[in-house]
Scaffold this motif. Structure first.
Motif, PDB file in Angstrom:
ATOM      1  N   MET A   1      -5.803  17.614 -13.617  1.00 33.73           N
ATOM      2  CA  MET A   1      -5.633  16.231 -14.054  1.00 33.73           C
ATOM      3  C   MET A   1      -4.232  15.719 -13.710  1.00 33.73           C
ATOM      4  O   MET A   1      -4.066  14.539 -13.361  1.00 33.73           O
ATOM      5  N   MET A   2      -3.245  16.580 -13.794  1.00 37.96           N
ATOM      6  CA  MET A   2      -1.885  16.178 -13.421  1.00 37.96           C
ATOM      7  C   MET A   2      -1.798  15.895 -11.931  1.00 37.96           C
ATOM      8  O   MET A   2      -1.085  14.972 -11.501  1.00 37.96           O
ATOM      9  N   ILE A   3      -2.514  16.673 -11.124  1.00 35.72           N
ATOM     10  CA  ILE A   3      -2.542  16.414  -9.681  1.00 35.72           C
ATOM     11  C   ILE A   3      -3.158  15.054  -9.391  1.00 35.72           C
ATOM     12  O   ILE A   3      -2.648  14.270  -8.579  1.00 35.72           O
TER      13      ILE A   3
ATOM     14  N   LEU B   1      -0.324   8.141  -8.490  1.00 36.22           N
ATOM     15  CA  LEU B   1       1.038   7.602  -8.490  1.00 36.22           C
ATOM     16  C   LEU B   1       1.853   8.021  -7.265  1.00 36.22           C
ATOM     17  O   LEU B   1       2.795   7.332  -6.879  1.00 36.22           O
ATOM     18  N   GLY B   2       1.517   9.192  -6.703  1.00 34.40           N
ATOM     19  CA  GLY B   2       2.247   9.654  -5.526  1.00 34.40           C
ATOM     20  C   GLY B   2       3.666  10.097  -5.806  1.00 34.40           C
ATOM     21  O   GLY B   2       4.518  10.071  -4.911  1.00 34.40           O
ATOM     22  N   TRP B   3       3.939  10.488  -7.044  1.00 38.37           N
ATOM     23  CA  TRP B   3       5.292  10.886  -7.411  1.00 38.37           C
ATOM     24  C   TRP B   3       5.635  12.309  -6.971  1.00 38.37           C
ATOM     25  O   TRP B   3       6.779  12.593  -6.611  1.00 38.37           O
ATOM     26  N   LEU B   4       4.662  13.209  -7.054  1.00 36.85           N
ATOM     27  CA  LEU B   4       4.910  14.633  -6.812  1.00 36.85           C
ATOM     28  C   LEU B   4       3.919  15.181  -5.796  1.00 36.85           C
ATOM     29  O   LEU B   4       2.797  14.666  -5.685  1.00 36.85           O
ATOM     30  N   PRO B   5       4.301  16.211  -5.050  1.00 37.83           N
ATOM     31  CA  PRO B   5       3.356  16.837  -4.117  1.00 37.83           C
ATOM     32  C   PRO B   5       2.224  17.531  -4.865  1.00 37.83           C
ATOM     33  O   PRO B   5       2.437  18.109  -5.928  1.00 37.83           O
ATOM     34  N   ALA B   6       1.028  17.457  -4.316  1.00 41.61           N
ATOM     35  CA  ALA B   6      -0.143  18.034  -4.986  1.00 41.61           C
ATOM     36  C   ALA B   6      -0.124  19.555  -4.976  1.00 41.61           C
ATOM     37  O   ALA B   6      -0.660  20.194  -5.888  1.00 41.61           O
TER      38      ALA B   6
END
Length: 317
Positions: A149-151, A158-163
């Motif tokens: 879910m965080m991914i 949001l595209g904030w962090l790499p998957a």
């Protein structure tokens, strides 16, 4: 020093028993490493030649003592699949798992300690009920589901962090932190729930002790009573639980590592089992057992530092 030596000597038969069990159970698994390496279409002569080259045609007892003799000389052997050094394979995978373990435990402590203390000193209040609900939720929600879910939220939406992926901290500090935030938080939330419940329960028992009531009767502030008197005695079971958590994380993060594509220690063990790479699995399990022994030794030493009534090697007086 005598205590340390005694504990290390007691760990030797445990480690030997672990190696025997792992060695025996792995060789009971169906499938032949030589066939796995060469493929199902390999000729019987080719399979037999490879088995002889790898020493798989020897009796299992001989194979075990050959491997154990190499271990005692500091040689964990070579992978049956690609013939690479098992020590180098473990050395390349362990830093990622160690970083994930340390980060997870720190997140768990940062959440569990204040939440557990507040929940205990405000027993029956709304903050206690809220902490209990959140802790039960943290223990009930599978961390792999939370990770996915965080991914979806932070990477896809949001595209904030790499998957997924992993970059060593020494190569790219910012890239390492951004890649490890989600797996650390996803696993840390679960472990924080366990620690929080343990700390709350232990602290509630201590808060009803006579010396705590005496401290309150002297007019000491609540902060001084809780942190200076009650907290120290409440930490013993928490330290025990923390040791179990850290020992489990060092070899049990395979799900988190798989979801976020982290090349860690747990994935190495699972991948080697599927490939029937007995030598790599044996070396990895041996290292894992050594880590558990080291963690348990650190926990024993912390007991004596936290509670002066506990004497090293003599138990509680």
């Amino acid at each position: 020093m005598a205590f340390l030596i005694r504990r290390l000597l007691l760990a030797i038969p445990v480690i030997i028993l672990v190696t025997i069990m792992v060695f025996s159970l792995l060789h009971m698994l169906p499938g032949d490493p030589a066939t796995v390496i060469l493929g199902q279409e390999a000729t019987p002569d080719a399979v037999a030649a490879l088995r002889e080259e790898l020493g798989l045609n020897k009796p299992i007892v001989v194979q075990y003592f050959d491997w154990l003799g190499g271990v005692l000389q500091g040689n964990l052997g070579r992978s049956l699949v690609d013939r690479s050094s098992v020590s180098e394979l473990i050395a390349s995978r362990f830093p990622a798992t160690l970083e994930l373990t340390i980060g997870t435990f720190l997140v768990a402590l940062l959440i569990a300690v204040p939440a557990g203390i507040i929940s205990a000193i405000r027993q029956g209040k709304w903050v206690d009920y809220l902490s209990t609900i959140l802790a039960l939720g943290g223990m009930s929600i599978p961390h792999f589901w939370l990770g996915m879910m965080m991914i979806v939220l932070f990477s896809v939406k949001l595209g904030w962090l790499p998957a997924s992926g992993y970059v060593p901290f020494s190569e790219d500090p910012l890239g390492n932190i951004s890649a490890m935030v989600m797996p650390i938080v996803a696993t840390g939330l679960r472990e924080s729930a366990v620690l929080m419940r343990m700390l709350r329960s232990s602290l509630l028992d201590v808060m009803h002790a006579d010396y705590v009531r005496t401290a309150y009767s002297k007019g000491l502030k609540e902060r001084v009573v809780v942190l200076g008197h009650a907290m120290k005695n409440a930490l013993v079971p928490v330290v025990t639980t923390s040791g179990l958590i850290v020992a489990g994380l060092l070899g049990g993060l395979v799900i988190t590592e798989s979801i976020f594509s982290i090349p860690g220690f747990g994935r190495l063990i699972v991948e080697s089992i599927f490939r029937r790479d007995y030598v790599t699995v044996q070396g990895a399990i041996l290292v894992s057992a050594l880590m558990v022994v080291i963690v348990n030794l650190i926990v024993d030493l912390l007991y004596a530092l936290i509670d002066p009534r506990i004497k090293m090697g003599k138990g509680a007086e």
